[in-house]
Every structure is written in structure tokens, then in C-alpha cells.
Design a protein around this motif. Structure first.
Motif, PDB file in Angstrom:
ATOM      1  N   GLU A 263       0.839  -1.204   0.000  1.00 17.20           N
ATOM      2  CA  GLU A 263       0.000   0.000   0.000  1.00 17.20           C
ATOM      3  C   GLU A 263       0.874   1.254   0.000  1.00 17.20           C
ATOM      4  OE1 GLU A 263      -3.037  -0.131   2.975  1.00 17.20           O
ATOM      5  OE2 GLU A 263      -4.067   1.620   2.131  1.00 17.20           O
ATOM      6  N   GLU A 264       1.978   1.177   0.737  1.00 16.30           N
ATOM      7  CA  GLU A 264       2.900   2.322   0.794  1.00 16.30           C
ATOM      8  C   GLU A 264       3.477   2.634  -0.598  1.00 16.30           C
ATOM      9  OE1 GLU A 264       6.486   1.471   2.930  1.00 16.30           O
ATOM     10  OE2 GLU A 264       7.099   3.583   2.987  1.00 16.30           O
ATOM     11  N   ASP A 265       3.819   1.568  -1.341  1.00 19.29           N
ATOM     12  CA  ASP A 265       4.329   1.759  -2.711  1.00 19.29           C
ATOM     13  C   ASP A 265       3.266   2.406  -3.590  1.00 19.29           C
ATOM     14  OD1 ASP A 265       7.015   0.407  -2.734  1.00 19.29           O
ATOM     15  OD2 ASP A 265       5.810  -1.274  -2.036  1.00 19.29           O
ATOM     16  N   ALA A 266       2.030   1.937  -3.428  1.00 25.04           N
ATOM     17  CA  ALA A 266       0.932   2.482  -4.241  1.00 25.04           C
ATOM     18  C   ALA A 266       0.719   3.961  -3.927  1.00 25.04           C
ATOM     19  CB  ALA A 266      -0.348   1.689  -3.990  1.00 25.04           C
ATOM     20  N   GLU A 267       0.812   4.303  -2.631  1.00 26.33           N
ATOM     21  CA  GLU A 267       0.628   5.714  -2.254  1.00 26.33           C
ATOM     22  C   GLU A 267       1.715   6.595  -2.851  1.00 26.33           C
ATOM     23  OE1 GLU A 267       0.181   5.570   1.983  1.00 26.33           O
ATOM     24  OE2 GLU A 267      -1.909   4.889   1.765  1.00 26.33           O
ATOM     25  N   ALA A 268       2.961   6.088  -2.814  1.00 31.59           N
ATOM     26  CA  ALA A 268       4.067   6.865  -3.392  1.00 31.59           C
ATOM     27  C   ALA A 268       3.874   7.025  -4.900  1.00 31.59           C
ATOM     28  CB  ALA A 268       5.398   6.175  -3.090  1.00 31.59           C
ATOM     29  N   LEU A 269       3.427   5.957  -5.542  1.00 32.50           N
ATOM     30  CA  LEU A 269       3.204   6.007  -6.996  1.00 32.50           C
ATOM     31  C   LEU A 269       2.061   6.969  -7.335  1.00 32.50           C
ATOM     32  CD1 LEU A 269       3.668   4.988  -9.888  1.00 32.50           C
ATOM     33  CD2 LEU A 269       2.276   2.973  -9.341  1.00 32.50           C
ATOM     34  N   GLY A 270       0.995   6.878  -6.553  1.00 29.21           N
ATOM     35  CA  GLY A 270      -0.154   7.770  -6.771  1.00 29.21           C
ATOM     36  C   GLY A 270       0.245   9.233  -6.616  1.00 29.21           C
ATOM     37  N   ALA A 271       1.089   9.501  -5.624  1.00 31.17           N
ATOM     38  CA  ALA A 271       1.521  10.888  -5.379  1.00 31.17           C
ATOM     39  C   ALA A 271       2.340  11.409  -6.553  1.00 31.17           C
ATOM     40  CB  ALA A 271       2.348  10.951  -4.087  1.00 31.17           C
ATOM     41  N   ILE A 272       3.215  10.565  -7.081  1.00 32.73           N
ATOM     42  CA  ILE A 272       4.033  10.982  -8.227  1.00 32.73           C
ATOM     43  C   ILE A 272       3.154  11.238  -9.453  1.00 32.73           C
ATOM     44  CG2 ILE A 272       5.679  10.061  -9.934  1.00 32.73           C
ATOM     45  CD1 ILE A 272       7.188   8.836  -7.553  1.00 32.73           C
ATOM     46  N   ALA A 273       2.273  10.282  -9.724  1.00 27.44           N
ATOM     47  CA  ALA A 273       1.454  10.391 -10.936  1.00 27.44           C
ATOM     48  C   ALA A 273       0.484  11.571 -10.856  1.00 27.44           C
ATOM     49  CB  ALA A 273       0.701   9.086 -11.170  1.00 27.44           C
ATOM     50  N   SER A 274       0.120  11.983  -9.644  1.00 26.33           N
ATOM     51  CA  SER A 274      -0.816  13.100  -9.505  1.00 26.33           C
ATOM     52  C   SER A 274      -0.150  14.448  -9.761  1.00 26.33           C
ATOM     53  CB  SER A 274      -1.431  13.112  -8.101  1.00 26.33           C
ATOM     54  OG  SER A 274      -2.054  11.879  -7.863  1.00 26.33           O
ATOM     55  N   ARG A 275       1.178  14.450  -9.774  1.00 31.40           N
ATOM     56  CA  ARG A 275       1.886  15.729  -9.966  1.00 31.40           C
ATOM     57  C   ARG A 275       1.800  16.271 -11.382  1.00 31.40           C
ATOM     58  NH1 ARG A 275       7.856  15.768  -7.495  1.00 31.40           N
ATOM     59  NH2 ARG A 275       8.012  17.325  -9.139  1.00 31.40           N
ATOM     60  N   ILE A 276       1.640  15.366 -12.379  1.00 40.00           N
ATOM     61  CA  ILE A 276       1.531  15.835 -13.762  1.00 40.00           C
ATOM     62  C   ILE A 276       0.445  15.032 -14.489  1.00 40.00           C
ATOM     63  CG2 ILE A 276       3.904  16.677 -14.133  1.00 40.00           C
ATOM     64  CD1 ILE A 276       4.402  13.911 -15.478  1.00 40.00           C
ATOM     65  N   ASN A 281       0.697   2.468 -16.147  1.00 40.67           N
ATOM     66  CA  ASN A 281       0.566   1.109 -16.670  1.00 40.67           C
ATOM     67  C   ASN A 281       1.211   0.152 -15.692  1.00 40.67           C
ATOM     68  OD1 ASN A 281      -0.806   0.953 -19.072  1.00 40.67           O
ATOM     69  ND2 ASN A 281       0.996   1.348 -20.334  1.00 40.67           N
ATOM     70  N   ILE A 282       0.428  -0.712 -15.143  1.00 45.47           N
ATOM     71  CA  ILE A 282       1.002  -1.735 -14.269  1.00 45.47           C
ATOM     72  C   ILE A 282       1.333  -2.951 -15.132  1.00 45.47           C
ATOM     73  CG2 ILE A 282       0.596  -3.264 -12.300  1.00 45.47           C
ATOM     74  CD1 ILE A 282      -1.472  -1.236 -11.341  1.00 45.47           C
ATOM     75  N   ALA A 305      -3.828  -2.553  -7.671  1.00 46.62           N
ATOM     76  CA  ALA A 305      -4.648  -1.636  -8.478  1.00 46.62           C
ATOM     77  C   ALA A 305      -5.752  -1.014  -7.613  1.00 46.62           C
ATOM     78  CB  ALA A 305      -5.245  -2.377  -9.667  1.00 46.62           C
ATOM     79  N   GLU A 306      -6.308  -1.796  -6.694  1.00 50.81           N
ATOM     80  CA  GLU A 306      -7.355  -1.271  -5.795  1.00 50.81           C
ATOM     81  C   GLU A 306      -6.818  -0.145  -4.924  1.00 50.81           C
ATOM     82  OE1 GLU A 306     -10.610  -1.981  -5.686  1.00 50.81           O
ATOM     83  OE2 GLU A 306     -10.291  -3.333  -7.386  1.00 50.81           O
ATOM     84  N   TYR A 307      -5.565  -0.316  -4.447  1.00 50.86           N
ATOM     85  CA  TYR A 307      -4.946   0.761  -3.654  1.00 50.86           C
ATOM     86  C   TYR A 307      -4.860   2.032  -4.487  1.00 50.86           C
ATOM     87  CZ  TYR A 307      -2.856  -2.819  -0.509  1.00 50.86           C
ATOM     88  OH  TYR A 307      -2.626  -3.845   0.361  1.00 50.86           O
TER      89      TYR A 307
END
Ligand code: SAH
Ligand code: SF4
Length: 337
Positions: A263-276, A281-282, A305-307
Motif C-alpha cells: 500500500e505504501e508503494d501504491a501511495e508513493a506512486l499515486g503521489a508521483i502520478a498526480s503531480r503531472i 501502466n502496471i 490496483a485497488e490501492y
């Protein structure tokens, strides 16, 4: 004998001028080579017999012949092409709905040394020339008899470590083979100067970043290049790319079981992707012998993906095509050479 495909259009015009031929003949020949895929000077019917004879005496026309072909149950076809020096590269044909995508290689091997990738294990053998890159699209189009609609530079090699040849190839793929710039995607492990230069080209080619881990320390464990170009450096370069192109970028995220799927990885990924403006693609990892990483189960992928869904802009799961024919980058060459 010289390979006439080794000349860009500009070089071919110069060559013809130096041969006391009209430079527009170069445009005609170039069209025969890259629009019509001619493999024989005799076919070039709007060229005078005398010039055809002259060309035949001084030049030959290279083409890529498959040394091995494997067809997957899912319809994708993987080609191992033999180059003139005997080296081999892989290209994959991926039919999907109305799309006909070719996944193209840009180098023989790769020098980036990612610690999960079969191509990385080979190391860098050499760069491909622009015509070897563009020819993969022509050859697959010819062999399958299907009109190619999309091109992705996600085969063997790091495109931004061979950017001059890649840009020349893309020009041909776009202008002559006729694939729209927005249907061409270049994937990089995150070479920042390459992203900046790519942003400065006047073409609307799309960009994908192989992030694979959204936490800097984890990324460094699997991708040595991450030490030279950190996630922050990449994000700055992507801001620049977006400011020039106004095109959404794709973050590729190879999912490994129990490594980057929390979940922590997903949160970090979500934060990055939300910046731009972007999408994610998983790509479930296709296991490679000799590396410790494991493929995730379907449950792991769905959980990850649910995270992501509530926090990320757009997420797709790209179930690896051609798993049964070892379609993961670099795997086929490893088996047949
Ligand atoms: N060098 C470029 C382009 C080629 S690799 C890059 O790294 O982006 C294309 C994609 O395949 C990358 O996203 C990479 O992370 C992924 N990949 C490599 N080996 C893989 C494997 N065994 N299973 C799933 N994806 C893999
Ligand atoms: Fe090279 Fe891409 Fe493989 Fe990394 S993932 S070793 S950059 S081909």
C-alpha cells in the motif's frame, strides 16, 4: 557495395548531387525504400533504367529476415531478426482490437543493467542504426500483411542512450512509414538529458517512463540508473516535457511480488502520478531466470490496483502479452543465441 538504406533523406540528396544526379531522385528512391518497402532496384519503375543499373552496381538494399518466430496463444508474434553483422534483436507484433502495434528494439542488448531484465543481463553490445530500427516496423508490416497502427520503443535497449539514431528512425516511421506521431511511444528508464532533448523536438511523440518503483531507495535497488537520475530529477524533466508538448506521459510500473506491491508503494506512486497529467501502466513482472524477483499473482495485481484507483489519475493493467513465447524483453535472444 554500400547499403542504400544507411542514408537519411538529406544524405541521399547530397549523395545524388555528388553523383551528378538530380537531387529529387533521392526523394523518389527514399519513397521506394521507406513507403513502399522496395527490396529491389528493378521495382523502382519511375527511375530510368540507366540510373537503376548504376545504383545496382554500387548499392544494395538491406532487409531484416526473421531467424526465429514464435506465435503466442494471445495472438502476439515475436520475431528474432538477424542483423548484417550476425547480431540479433527482437521485435513483437501485438494485435489488440483495431490496433496493430509493433514493439521495436533500439540497441543490441542494453547497458542500463536493470536487475530484473533479460536484456540488461546481456549488457550493451551495440547501438542500432536508424535504418535497423525503422526496418523492424517495415518488416513486421510486410511479414504479417497487416497495416501497423502503433509503434512502441519498448524492445531491447534504452532509446535515450541512442537518441540520434532513434530520432532519425522516428522521422522515417512517422513521415514515410506513416505512423502518426501520437501513435509512437518512446519508453525510457529515466535518462534526464534525453527527456529534455526529446521535449525539444518539434514532434508529438509520446513518452513513457519506466518508474518501476516510486520510492527512491527501492528504485536504486533494481535500476542502477536511478542513482544518476533520481525520481525528483525525472519529475523536473517531465514538467519541462509537459510544458513543451502538453501530452500526458505514461508511468510504467513493473509489479514484483513482495517488493513494490504494498500500500505504501501504491501511495508513493499515486503521489508521483498526480503531480503531472499522466497515466499508470502496471506490468506484472515476467520472471527471468537468475534474478531473485517473482511474478505477482493475479490477486497481488488486483490488490495493488485497488490501492491505486482512488488516488491515481488513470490506471491500466497490462497483462504481459506473449508470456508463453517468452515475450518479455530480451528473453528470446537469450534462448536462441
Ligand atoms: N529501456 C527502456 C525500454 C525497453 S524496456 C525502458 O526501460 O523503459 C521496456 C519495459 O519493459 C520497461 O518498462 C521495463 O521495465 C519492462 N520490463 C523489462 N523486463 C521485464 C520483465 N521481465 N517483465 C515485465 N516487464 C519488463
Ligand atoms: Fe535496459 Fe529497459 Fe531492460 Fe533496464 S528495463 S536493462 S533500461 S531494456
Amino acid at each position: 557495395m554500400k547499403n542504400i538504406k544507411g542514408y537519411t533523406l538529406k544524405e541521399l540528396r547530397e549523395l545524388f548531387t555528388s553523383m551528378d544526379e538530380k537531387s529529387f531522385r533521392a526523394d523518389q528512391i527514399f519513397r521506394w525504400l521507406w513507403v513502399k518497402g522496395a527490396e529491389d532496384f528493378e521495382k523502382m519503375t519511375d527511375i530510368s533504367k540507366a540510373l537503376r543499373e548504376r545504383l545496382k552496381n554500387e548499392f544494395y538494399i538491406s532487409s531484416l529476415e526473421p531467424a526465429h518466430v514464435s506465435t503466442s496463444r494471445d495472438g502476439s508474434i515475436k520475431y528474432l531478426f538477424k542483423l548484417e553483422d550476425g547480431e540479433t534483436i527482437e521485435s513483437v507484433f501485438i494485435p489488440e482490437g483495431k490496433r496493430r502495434t509493433v514493439c521495436v528494439s533500439t540497441q543490441v542488448g542494453c547497458g542500463m543493467g536493470c536487475k530484473f531484465c533479460a536484456t540488461g543481463k546481456i549488457g550493451l553490445i551495440r547501438n542500432l542504426s536508424f535504418y535497423e530500427i525503422a526496418d523492424q516496423v517495415l518488416s513486421v508490416q510486410k511479414i504479417t500483411g497487416e497495416r501497423i497502427t502503433n509503434v512502441v520503443l519498448m524492445g531491447m535497449g534504452e532509446p535515450f542512450a541512442n537518441l540520434d539514431e532513434v530520432l532519425k528512425a522516428l522521422r522515417i516511421i512517422n513521415k514515410h512509414i506513416g505512423i502518426g506521431a501520437r501513435k509512437i511511444t518512446v519508453s525510457t528508464a529515466g535518462i534526464v538529458p534525453g527527456i529534455k532533448r526529446f521535449a525539444e523536438t518539434p514532434f508529438q511523440y509520446k513518452l513513457a517512463i519506466s518508474l518501476n518503483a516510486a520510492i527512491q531507495e527501492k528504485r536504486e535497488k533494481i535500476m542502477p540508473v536511478a542513482k544518476a537520475y533520481t525520481i525528483n530529477d525525472i519529475m523536473d524533466a517531465l514538467d519541462y516535457y509537459y510544458s513543451r508538448k502538453h501530452l500526458r506521459v505514461t508511468f510504467e510500473y513493473v509489479l514484483f511480488k513482495n517488493f513494490n506491491d504494498s500500500e505504501e508503494d501504491a501511495e508513493a506512486l499515486g503521489a508521483i502520478a498526480s503531480r503531472i497529467p499522466s497515466k499508470i501502466n502496471i506490468i506484472p513482472y515476467n520472471q527471468v531466470e537468475g534474478f531473485p524477483y517473482e511474478s505477482p499473482d493475479e490477486d497481488d495485481v488486483n490488490r495493488f490496483a485497488e490501492y491505486l484507483y482512488p488516488i491515481a489519475p488513470a490506471v491500466t493493467i497490462r497483462w504481459s502479452r506473449g508470456r508463453d513465447v517468452h515475450a518479455a524483453c530480451g528473453q528470446l535472444r537469450g534462448m536462441y543465441t
